[in-house]
Design an enzyme around this catalytic site. Structure first.
Site, PDB file in Angstrom:
ATOM      1  N   LYS A   1      71.304  92.942  24.999  1.00 11.86           N
ATOM      2  CA  LYS A   1      70.527  92.018  24.154  1.00 11.86           C
ATOM      3  C   LYS A   1      69.866  92.785  23.010  1.00 11.86           C
ATOM      4  O   LYS A   1      69.819  92.312  21.879  1.00 11.86           O
ATOM      5  CB  LYS A   1      69.482  91.283  25.000  1.00 11.86           C
TER       6      LYS A   1
ATOM      7  N   GLN B   1      63.541  88.457  32.385  1.00 10.12           N
ATOM      8  CA  GLN B   1      64.831  88.881  32.935  1.00 10.12           C
ATOM      9  C   GLN B   1      64.851  88.695  34.454  1.00 10.12           C
ATOM     10  O   GLN B   1      63.961  89.168  35.149  1.00 10.12           O
ATOM     11  CB  GLN B   1      65.072  90.359  32.566  1.00 10.12           C
TER      12      GLN B   1
ATOM     13  N   ASP C   1      65.917  80.836  27.229  1.00 10.89           N
ATOM     14  CA  ASP C   1      66.865  80.787  28.355  1.00 10.89           C
ATOM     15  C   ASP C   1      67.099  79.346  28.811  1.00 10.89           C
ATOM     16  O   ASP C   1      67.988  79.086  29.627  1.00 10.89           O
ATOM     17  CB  ASP C   1      66.314  81.603  29.538  1.00 10.89           C
TER      18      ASP C   1
END
Ligand code: NAP
Length: 286
Positions: free
Chosen positions: A52, A96, A119
């Site tokens: 990322k 994460q 997300d």
């Protein structure tokens, strides 16, 4: 047979994102910024975050990596999330996964400002999908849709079969296909006779996390196969393996995503497309 090339599409979309961001910055707007919170040192997480960061650098996004120790208290993590929610220079927040067992995943997701939840996991964004309103789509689902769009594969009126029912991939993808007028079947680990369900599919989404689960007997000529699964095998050498037995299936179906180089790169790309949407909304609002 067409290989649906996620890596190539990633490069194409990266250029488009970079150009858009460059344009906004030359108009005097701030640099978009995403914060990624990592708890502990899970090796896969570290690798995903590196990917990322690399992509962020490529497209001109500032990536803030907030690395907390494995032992961090849930309340501390939530405090960190809340402070990023209030930071106007941060446009997107990623926590994460996986989190350590002592931390409640859902409570942390719910702590994220839904308008920064790139997300697409916050209940407000999930609900938007349920009622077919515009929210933030989970990145893997958006990545799958981007691949199909790129290759002009329309899912309206098609029979889509999704293998896997996780809230991260299977369920949002199934719902998204339903919202796009597909007829959807969902399968999971308790589905008997899997091939009975998968073979008639026009589009088959494999998201079970079971290496080579889908073999020639599960598919048919003319089918489009999207392989979401990624399992790292160490023997005979370290490599990423999908849920589809690529060598067996490629001779039967009409199109397939490879692993690596299919859905994986498109998930990262879609995350930054989500960020670009959020950022654009914020700067246009002024
Ligand atoms: P997950 O939470 O473990 O869910 C797996 C799902 O597959 C569950 O619903 C499970 O059924 C079902 N399943 C397991 N074995 C099965 C079988 N033999 N037959 C049919 N269904 C079966 O995994 P996930 O987070 O959804 O991820 C799935 C895979 O995608 C993993 O390999 C993951 O690494 C990969 N992934 C890739 C990307 C990417 O960017 N390419 C992104 C996210 C995830 P039950 O519900 O009955 O247990």
């Amino acid at each position: 047979m067409i290989i649906l090339d996620g890596k190539k599409l990633q490069n194409k979309i990266a250029l488009e994102i970079k150009e858009k961001i460059g344009g906004y910055i030359s108009e005097g707007f701030v640099v978009p910024k995403v914060a990624i919170i990592q708890v502990g040192d899970n090796k896969e997480s570290t690798l995903f975050i590196e990917n990322k960061k690399k992509f962020g650098k490529k497209v001109g996004v500032e990536v803030l990596h907030v690395h907390l120790p494995q032992s961090v208290e849930e309340s501390e993590l939530i405090k960190e999330i809340v402070s990023l929610n209030m930071d106007n220079s941060v446009h997107g927040i990623i926590v994460q996964m996986p989190l350590p067992h002592h931390i409640h995943r859902e409570r942390c997701i719910e702590a994220i400002d839904p308008s920064k939840d790139i997300d697409g996991l916050h209940s407000k964004n999930v609900k938007a999908m349920w009622v077919n309103h515009e929210g933030i789509l989970p990145a893997t689902t958006r990545g799958i849709m981007q691949i199909l769009d790129e290759y002009n594969i329309d899912c309206a009126g098609k029979h889509v079969v999704v293998v896997g029912r996780s809230s991260l991939v299977g369920k949002p993808s199934a719902l998204s296909f339903l919202n796009k007028d597909a007829t959807v079947t969902m399968c999971h680990s308790k589905t008997p006779n899997l091939e009975f369900h998968t073979t008639p599919a026009d589009i088959l989404i494999a998201a079970a996390g079971v290496p080579r689960l889908i073999t020639a007997k599960h598919v048919r000529p003319g089918q489009v196969v999207i392989d979401v699964g990624i399992t790292i095998e160490e023997i005979p050498q370290r490599k990423a393996v999908g849920d589809v037995d690529f060598e067996e299936v490629k001779g039967v179906v009409s199109a397939i995503t490879p692993v690596p180089g299919g859905v994986g790169p498109m998930t990262v790309t879609a995350l930054f497309l989500n960020l670009l949407d959020v950022y654009t909304r914020v700067i246009k609002r002024g």
